[in-house]
Design an enzyme around this catalytic site. Structure first.
Site, PDB file in Angstrom:
ATOM      1  NE  ARG A  77      -3.457   2.379   2.752  1.00  0.00           N
ATOM      2  CZ  ARG A  77      -3.175   3.338   3.636  1.00  0.00           C
ATOM      3  NH1 ARG A  77      -2.153   3.200   4.468  1.00  0.00           N
ATOM      4  NH2 ARG A  77      -3.903   4.430   3.701  1.00  0.00           N
ATOM      5  CG  HIS A 101      -0.863   9.186   3.258  1.00  0.00           C
ATOM      6  ND1 HIS A 101      -1.026   7.851   3.550  1.00  0.00           N
ATOM      7  CD2 HIS A 101      -0.476   9.767   4.427  1.00  0.00           C
ATOM      8  CE1 HIS A 101      -0.745   7.632   4.840  1.00  0.00           C
ATOM      9  NE2 HIS A 101      -0.410   8.789   5.387  1.00  0.00           N
ATOM     10  CD  GLU A 126      -4.664   8.092   9.478  1.00  0.00           C
ATOM     11  OE1 GLU A 126      -4.088   9.140   9.804  1.00  0.00           O
ATOM     12  OE2 GLU A 126      -4.380   6.989   9.961  1.00  0.00           O
ATOM     13  CG  ASN A 174      -5.145   3.852   8.472  1.00  0.00           C
ATOM     14  OD1 ASN A 174      -5.316   2.832   7.791  1.00  0.00           O
ATOM     15  ND2 ASN A 174      -4.631   4.961   7.990  1.00  0.00           N
ATOM     16  CE1 TYR A 220      -0.026   3.521  13.488  1.00  0.00           C
ATOM     17  CE2 TYR A 220      -2.012   4.390  12.466  1.00  0.00           C
ATOM     18  CZ  TYR A 220      -0.715   3.903  12.359  1.00  0.00           C
ATOM     19  OH  TYR A 220      -0.130   3.788  11.134  1.00  0.00           O
ATOM     20  CD  GLU A 277      -1.555   4.274   7.886  1.00  0.00           C
ATOM     21  OE1 GLU A 277      -1.317   4.763   9.014  1.00  0.00           O
ATOM     22  OE2 GLU A 277      -1.660   4.957   6.853  1.00  0.00           O
TER      23      GLU A 277
HETATM   24  C1  GBH Z   1      -1.188   7.424  10.544  1.00  0.00           C
HETATM   25  O1  GBH Z   1      -1.878   8.418  11.240  1.00  0.00           O
HETATM   26  C2  GBH Z   1      -0.763   7.972   9.212  1.00  0.00           C
HETATM   27  O2  GBH Z   1      -1.616   7.551   8.164  1.00  0.00           O
HETATM   28  C3  GBH Z   1       0.666   7.673   8.861  1.00  0.00           C
HETATM   29  O3  GBH Z   1       1.050   8.479   7.800  1.00  0.00           O
HETATM   30  C4  GBH Z   1       1.521   7.860  10.097  1.00  0.00           C
HETATM   31  O4  GBH Z   1       2.885   7.747   9.817  1.00  0.00           O
HETATM   32  C5  GBH Z   1       1.095   6.828  11.106  1.00  0.00           C
HETATM   33  O5  GBH Z   1      -0.244   6.977  11.413  1.00  0.00           O
HETATM   34  C6  GBH Z   1       1.861   6.880  12.426  1.00  0.00           C
HETATM   35  O6  GBH Z   1       1.565   8.068  13.097  1.00  0.00           O
HETATM   36  O7  GBH Z   1      -2.659  13.691  16.970  1.00  0.00           O
HETATM   37  O8  GBH Z   1      -1.537  15.338  18.285  1.00  0.00           O
HETATM   38  O9  GBH Z   1      -1.022  13.001  18.606  1.00  0.00           O
HETATM   39  C7  GBH Z   1      -2.425   8.056  12.477  1.00  0.00           C
HETATM   40  C8  GBH Z   1      -2.896   9.287  13.190  1.00  0.00           C
HETATM   41  C9  GBH Z   1      -2.001  11.453  13.402  1.00  0.00           C
HETATM   42  C10 GBH Z   1      -1.521   9.803  15.031  1.00  0.00           C
HETATM   43  C11 GBH Z   1      -0.906  12.328  13.957  1.00  0.00           C
HETATM   44  C12 GBH Z   1      -0.437  10.699  15.571  1.00  0.00           C
HETATM   45  C13 GBH Z   1       0.310  12.881  15.942  1.00  0.00           C
HETATM   46  C14 GBH Z   1      -0.163  14.196  16.420  1.00  0.00           C
HETATM   47  N1  GBH Z   1      -1.756  10.073  13.646  1.00  0.00           N
HETATM   48  N2  GBH Z   1      -0.749  12.068  15.362  1.00  0.00           N
HETATM   49  S1  GBH Z   1      -1.424  14.049  17.640  1.00  0.00           S
END
Ligand code: GBH
Length: 454
Positions: free
Chosen positions: A73, A116, A161, A290, A292, A360
């Site tokens: 991807r 993206h 996203e 996605n 996390y 993701e």
């Molecule tokens: C994904 O975003 C993205 O699609 C990818 O590009 C990125 O590298 C990956 O996650 C890892 O981060 O929101 O204040 O904590 C997931 C959402 C958005 C989570 C940005 C972390 C950091 C700033 N991400 N966020 S905050």
């Protein structure tokens, strides 16, 4: 064991891995400009060199083949394909042509994402996603890409996203273009979704038989105290802004009433036109999730909690409450595998049936190098193992889950965090661009080979 046709992949994004930001006619994206703003990105890191994937894609595809990946991807950089958001650039499109051919030769499915987050800066200067016109420019760009690659890509995704692009970019000021205007963020949300709908129609015309969808970042949200009405209300608002604001228009054909009310002071009524909901609700063949982490929220301060930042438009008094028992990644995010099962179930139970892919899931951890030079990322192996088990639980509960993409194939430019946070299965030495698969890469490769955890 996972189902027989389960798709095993890994993901990247153009700005995070390609580098070569001025090659072959590419112009600035909003991220090039944002990264030059003092203090915007840690240590002043920029999109160069990243993982130099623009030049080393051949080596990277060989690596993917050796790991046994079934799918890759990646995203396309709009400012390569249509520099400044203007006329098509043959030299820029040619890169994706080469990449796709190379993947097909290696027997790896190309999964392409159109957006993206790297909007051409020239379009930002005309209002960016706050302008309705940008949705139509996105459609033009989609047309250019599909005309060239439509038949060879295995699966198309419109947006990655949109929550991040709109809320972190236009309200939170944390991502490009670094604006802090709530009305702008609401307009950006709607125009991104409109762009998604317009792009779906173009994908259908050029590639009627190729599956297509959208990727959202979903987070299960729970009230800190389920018996406290303020916490329950905070939970409704955060779940609304993060999940339902995107899921509902795409899968149900309308924004939720409670969000139309919460976002009315920020002008949602001024940007939504009567025919837009039908465009945004274009049939998607799959939804990308996605995942996390999860969230617990309170309607006021509780010990250890942090107030919601400016990206939470119209959320009112909301505090995020940590789980002291959860381990944390190098990003400080709690490791909460059960939330993956929950997010998948939320979509499965709350919306029309739609095949799901985990597009993701991953974690940043510092590298630990052993005597033999091996990068022993046992934390990442444990993260993968627990999340794959959580994905399997969703399958057992009846969720139509079709695949899993680890974020990320390579260490890369982690947006405002720069290069310090490493998400890769494969280590990148940025000085030499040498790639070294970490222990997690070998572990994942074995899972793919077994189609299960063994
Ligand atoms: C994904 O975003 C993205 O699609 C990818 O590009 C990125 O590298 C990956 O996650 C890892 O981060 O929101 O204040 O904590 C997931 C959402 C958005 C989570 C940005 C972390 C950091 C700033 N991400 N966020 S905050």
């Amino acid at each position: 064991m996972f189902p027989p046709a389960f798709v095993w992949g890994a993901a990247t994004a153009a700005f995070q891995v390609e580098g070569a930001t001025t090659a072959d006619g590419r112009t600035d994206s909003v991220w090039d400009v944002f990264a030059r703003r003092p203090g915007a990105v840690k240590r002043g890191d920029t999109g160069d060199p990243a993982a130099d994937h623009y030049r080393r894609y051949g080596e990277d595809v060989d690596l993917m083949r050796r790991l046994g990946l079934g799918a890759y991807r990646f995203s396309l950089a709009w400012p390569r394909v249509r520099p400044d958001g203007g006329a098509p650039n043959a030299a820029g499109i040619a890169f994706y042509d080469r990449l796709v051919d190379r993947l097909l030769e290696a027997g790896i499915e190309p999964w392409a994402t159109l957006y993206h987050w790297d909007l051409p800066q020239a379009l930002e200067e005309q209002g960016g996603w706050t302008s309705r016109d940008t949705a139509y420019r996105f459609a033009d760009y989609t047309e250019t890409v599909l005309a060239r690659l439509g038949d060879r890509v295995a699966s198309w995704s419109t947006l990655n996203e949109p929550w991040c692009a709109a809320m972190l970019g236009y309200a939170g000021g944390i991502h490009a273009p670094g604006r802090t205007d709530h009305t702008a963020a609401v307009a950006a949300t709607h125009h991104l979704l409109l762009g998604h709908g317009l792009a779906m129609d173009i994908i259908r015309r050029h590639a009627p038989d190729v599956p297509a969808g959208i990727t959202l970042n979903l987070y299960p949200v729970a009230p800190h105290d389920p018996a406290n009405a303020a916490d329950v209300a905070a939970c409704r608002r955060i779940d609304g802004l993060q999940n339902r604001l995107f899921l509902d228009p795409v899968l149900r054909g309308a924004y939720p009433d409670d969000l139309l009310e919460d976002l009315a002071p920020f002008g949602i009524g001024d940007v939504v036109r009567p025919d837009d909901s039908a465009v945004i609700a274009a049939h998607v063949d799959w939804l990308g999730v996605n995942y996390y982490r999860d969230y617990r929220v309170a309607g006021g301060p509780v010990p250890g909690s942090e107030p919601a930042g400016p990206e939470w438009v119209g959320a009112g008094d909301v505090h995020f409450v940590p789980d002291p028992a959860a381990p944390r990644t190098d990003s400080g995010w709690e490791v909460q595998p059960a939330g993956l099962t929950e997010s998948l179930l939320q979509v499965h139970r709350g919306y029309r049936p739609v095949p799901l892919y985990i597009t993701e899931n991953g974690a940043a951890y510092p590298d630990v190098v052993s005597d033999g030079g091996e990068i022993v990322d046992t934390d990442r192996v444990a993260f993968l193992d627990s999340h794959l088990r959580a994905a399997h639980e969703a399958l057992a509960a009846g969720v139509d889950l079709r695949g899993y993409f680890y974020w990320s194939l390579l260490d890369n430019f982690e947006w405002a965090e720069g290069y310090a946070k490493r998400f890769g299965l494969v280590h990148v030495d940025y000085a030499t661009q040498v790639r070294t698969p970490k222990r997690s890469a070998h572990w994942y490769s074995r899972v793919i080979g077994l189609n299960g955890l063994g």
